[in-house]
Motif scaffolding. Structure first.
Motif, PDB file in Angstrom:
ATOM      1  N   ASP A  56      46.531  22.914  36.661  1.00 29.46           N
ATOM      2  CA  ASP A  56      47.968  22.592  36.827  1.00 29.46           C
ATOM      3  C   ASP A  56      48.580  23.096  38.183  1.00 29.46           C
ATOM      4  OD1 ASP A  56      48.202  25.252  36.214  1.00 29.46           O
ATOM      5  OD2 ASP A  56      49.613  25.034  34.659  1.00 29.46           O
ATOM      6  N   GLY A  57      47.907  23.710  38.967  1.00 33.68           N
ATOM      7  CA  GLY A  57      48.593  24.369  40.227  1.00 33.68           C
ATOM      8  C   GLY A  57      48.172  23.829  41.412  1.00 33.68           C
ATOM      9  N   PHE A  58      46.833  23.338  41.281  1.00 31.30           N
ATOM     10  CA  PHE A  58      46.037  23.040  42.562  1.00 31.30           C
ATOM     11  C   PHE A  58      45.548  21.505  42.640  1.00 31.30           C
ATOM     12  CE2 PHE A  58      46.161  27.539  42.231  1.00 31.30           C
ATOM     13  CZ  PHE A  58      46.663  27.965  43.058  1.00 31.30           C
ATOM     14  N   ASP A  59      45.348  20.947  43.718  1.00 28.88           N
ATOM     15  CA  ASP A  59      44.772  19.646  43.756  1.00 28.88           C
ATOM     16  C   ASP A  59      43.508  19.647  44.316  1.00 28.88           C
ATOM     17  OD1 ASP A  59      47.305  18.156  42.795  1.00 28.88           O
ATOM     18  OD2 ASP A  59      47.962  18.746  44.735  1.00 28.88           O
ATOM     19  N   LEU A  60      42.933  20.865  44.950  1.00 26.99           N
ATOM     20  CA  LEU A  60      41.659  21.127  45.169  1.00 26.99           C
ATOM     21  C   LEU A  60      41.340  22.439  45.234  1.00 26.99           C
ATOM     22  CD1 LEU A  60      40.229  19.443  48.650  1.00 26.99           C
ATOM     23  CD2 LEU A  60      39.511  21.815  48.024  1.00 26.99           C
ATOM     24  N   ILE A  61      40.219  22.630  44.792  1.00 29.24           N
ATOM     25  CA  ILE A  61      39.580  23.879  44.722  1.00 29.24           C
ATOM     26  C   ILE A  61      38.384  24.243  45.359  1.00 29.24           C
ATOM     27  CG2 ILE A  61      38.536  25.898  42.831  1.00 29.24           C
ATOM     28  CD1 ILE A  61      40.408  24.250  40.744  1.00 29.24           C
ATOM     29  N   VAL A  62      38.519  25.403  45.970  1.00 28.87           N
ATOM     30  CA  VAL A  62      36.985  25.786  46.682  1.00 28.87           C
ATOM     31  C   VAL A  62      36.448  27.040  46.011  1.00 28.87           C
ATOM     32  CG1 VAL A  62      36.117  26.649  48.898  1.00 28.87           C
ATOM     33  CG2 VAL A  62      37.866  25.030  49.077  1.00 28.87           C
ATOM     34  N   ASN A  63      35.488  27.101  45.273  1.00 27.29           N
ATOM     35  CA  ASN A  63      34.876  27.845  44.701  1.00 27.29           C
ATOM     36  C   ASN A  63      33.793  28.787  45.625  1.00 27.29           C
ATOM     37  OD1 ASN A  63      33.435  29.334  42.581  1.00 27.29           O
ATOM     38  ND2 ASN A  63      31.960  27.707  42.059  1.00 27.29           N
ATOM     39  N   CYS A  64      34.268  29.926  45.884  1.00 27.92           N
ATOM     40  CA  CYS A  64      33.142  30.820  46.353  1.00 27.92           C
ATOM     41  C   CYS A  64      33.305  32.209  45.668  1.00 27.92           C
ATOM     42  CB  CYS A  64      33.915  31.253  47.685  1.00 27.92           C
ATOM     43  SG  CYS A  64      34.047  30.085  48.860  1.00 27.92           S
ATOM     44  N   SER A  65      32.884  31.851  44.231  1.00 27.65           N
ATOM     45  CA  SER A  65      32.860  32.735  43.399  1.00 27.65           C
ATOM     46  C   SER A  65      31.718  33.858  43.231  1.00 27.65           C
ATOM     47  CB  SER A  65      33.308  32.473  41.896  1.00 27.65           C
ATOM     48  OG  SER A  65      32.562  31.506  41.692  1.00 27.65           O
ATOM     49  N   GLY A  66      30.507  33.399  44.044  1.00 27.67           N
ATOM     50  CA  GLY A  66      29.318  34.095  43.838  1.00 27.67           C
ATOM     51  C   GLY A  66      28.688  34.259  42.615  1.00 27.67           C
ATOM     52  N   LEU A  67      28.382  35.416  42.361  1.00 25.20           N
ATOM     53  CA  LEU A  67      27.920  35.577  40.787  1.00 25.20           C
ATOM     54  C   LEU A  67      28.789  35.028  39.790  1.00 25.20           C
ATOM     55  CD1 LEU A  67      26.204  39.097  41.115  1.00 25.20           C
ATOM     56  CD2 LEU A  67      24.963  36.986  40.735  1.00 25.20           C
ATOM     57  N   GLY A  68      30.134  35.247  39.823  1.00 27.64           N
ATOM     58  CA  GLY A  68      30.988  34.735  38.894  1.00 27.64           C
ATOM     59  C   GLY A  68      30.799  33.182  38.666  1.00 27.64           C
ATOM     60  N   SER A  69      29.876  32.451  39.594  1.00 29.53           N
ATOM     61  CA  SER A  69      29.979  30.967  39.017  1.00 29.53           C
ATOM     62  C   SER A  69      28.944  30.752  38.000  1.00 29.53           C
ATOM     63  CB  SER A  69      29.249  30.399  40.386  1.00 29.53           C
ATOM     64  OG  SER A  69      30.190  30.350  41.518  1.00 29.53           O
ATOM     65  N   ARG A  70      28.325  31.715  37.536  1.00 29.19           N
ATOM     66  CA  ARG A  70      27.484  31.660  36.226  1.00 29.19           C
ATOM     67  C   ARG A  70      28.353  31.222  34.978  1.00 29.19           C
ATOM     68  NH1 ARG A  70      22.100  33.704  35.462  1.00 29.19           N
ATOM     69  NH2 ARG A  70      22.708  34.095  33.435  1.00 29.19           N
ATOM     70  N   ALA A  71      29.518  31.892  35.014  1.00 35.92           N
ATOM     71  CA  ALA A  71      30.514  31.894  33.777  1.00 35.92           C
ATOM     72  C   ALA A  71      31.510  30.669  34.168  1.00 35.92           C
ATOM     73  CB  ALA A  71      31.094  32.922  33.662  1.00 35.92           C
ATOM     74  N   LEU A  72      32.057  30.973  35.485  1.00 43.06           N
ATOM     75  CA  LEU A  72      33.015  29.898  35.892  1.00 43.06           C
ATOM     76  C   LEU A  72      32.723  28.380  36.066  1.00 43.06           C
ATOM     77  CD1 LEU A  72      35.869  30.428  36.941  1.00 43.06           C
ATOM     78  CD2 LEU A  72      35.288  30.226  39.269  1.00 43.06           C
ATOM     79  N   VAL A  73      31.843  28.169  36.278  1.00 43.17           N
ATOM     80  CA  VAL A  73      31.085  26.682  36.271  1.00 43.17           C
ATOM     81  C   VAL A  73      29.644  26.512  35.767  1.00 43.17           C
ATOM     82  CG1 VAL A  73      32.139  26.273  38.686  1.00 43.17           C
ATOM     83  CG2 VAL A  73      29.998  26.930  38.540  1.00 43.17           C
ATOM     84  N   GLY A  74      29.379  27.518  35.061  1.00 40.35           N
ATOM     85  CA  GLY A  74      28.081  27.228  34.130  1.00 40.35           C
ATOM     86  C   GLY A  74      26.966  27.183  34.895  1.00 40.35           C
TER      87      GLY A  74
END
Length: 219
Positions: A56-74
């Protein structure tokens, strides 16, 4: 390396000598952050457990979450490669020394000398391992015997966010009923600093492509 130079390393039959640069991340990363701020960027620290929290706060997201991407984007293809290094006081060392397999190295820096290391796939441990410390000291001591008189200043452990191939691509994700473009840029492993500018430019191209498609977007 010449035969004379190789005599310093009796366990090796071949070696290379070359000139390069070393990036001191303890200085480089704060410099990058300051550059980002001066360009109008804002830094906000908070835990994000799901991309849905940003819908609800952003129209575009850049995902640079490293190891966190396992949980964040599966992304189960992301895995840690544990690295442990030591910082030692050895100002008499001015040249990099690296064994062929890349696991044993001596890198002089501005304030100390970094010696290492480990490359332990799938290992999530963040605590210092005494056995690894002893191994690093022994291996680096074989490459450079003068290290035996060096004072250990610190021990450090980090997890390299590894993936079979770094992920630099765009996808549209349904967030709170809206299709939001997500540009991924992660999975660089131990080569993050080396290839960061290249993959950042690729990611920027994907961001620009997305913004052209929705000119009123909030990044």
């Amino acid at each position: 390396m010449t035969d004379r130079e190789l005599k310093r390393f009796p366990d090796h039959k071949f070696g290379q000598a070359f000139t390069t640069v070393k990036c001191e991340c303890s200085s480089y990363l704060p410099w990058l952050e300051e550059r980002f701020r001066k360009a109008g960027g804002r830094v906000e620290q908070r835990r994000v457990s799901s991309l849905q929290e940003l819908g609800d706060g952003f129209d575009l997201i850049v995902n640079c979450s490293g190891l966190g991407s396992r949980a964040l984007v599966g992304d189960a293809g992301v895995y840690p490669v544990r690295g442990q290094v030591l910082k030692v006081e050895a100002p008499w060392l001015t040249h990099f020394i690296r064994d062929g397999d890349g696991k044993t190295y001596i890198y002089p820096g501005v304030h100390s000398v970094t010696i290492g290391g480990t490359r332990q796939e799938g290992d999530w441990r963040l605590h210092v391992d005494g056995g690894d410390t002893a191994s690093i000291l022994e291996r680096c001591g074989r490459l450079e015997p003068s290290l035996k008189k060096a004072k250990v200043l610190a021990e450090w452990v980090g997890l390299r966010p590894s993936r079979r191939n770094p992920r630099v691509e765009r996808e549209k994700v349904l967030l709170q009923g809206r299709g939001v473009p997500v540009v991924h840029n992660y999975g660089h492993g131990g080569w993050g600093v080396t290839i960061a500018w290249g993959t950042a430019l690729d990611a920027l191209g994907l961001v620009r492509q997305s913004l052209k498609e929705m000119p009123q977007a909030k990044l």
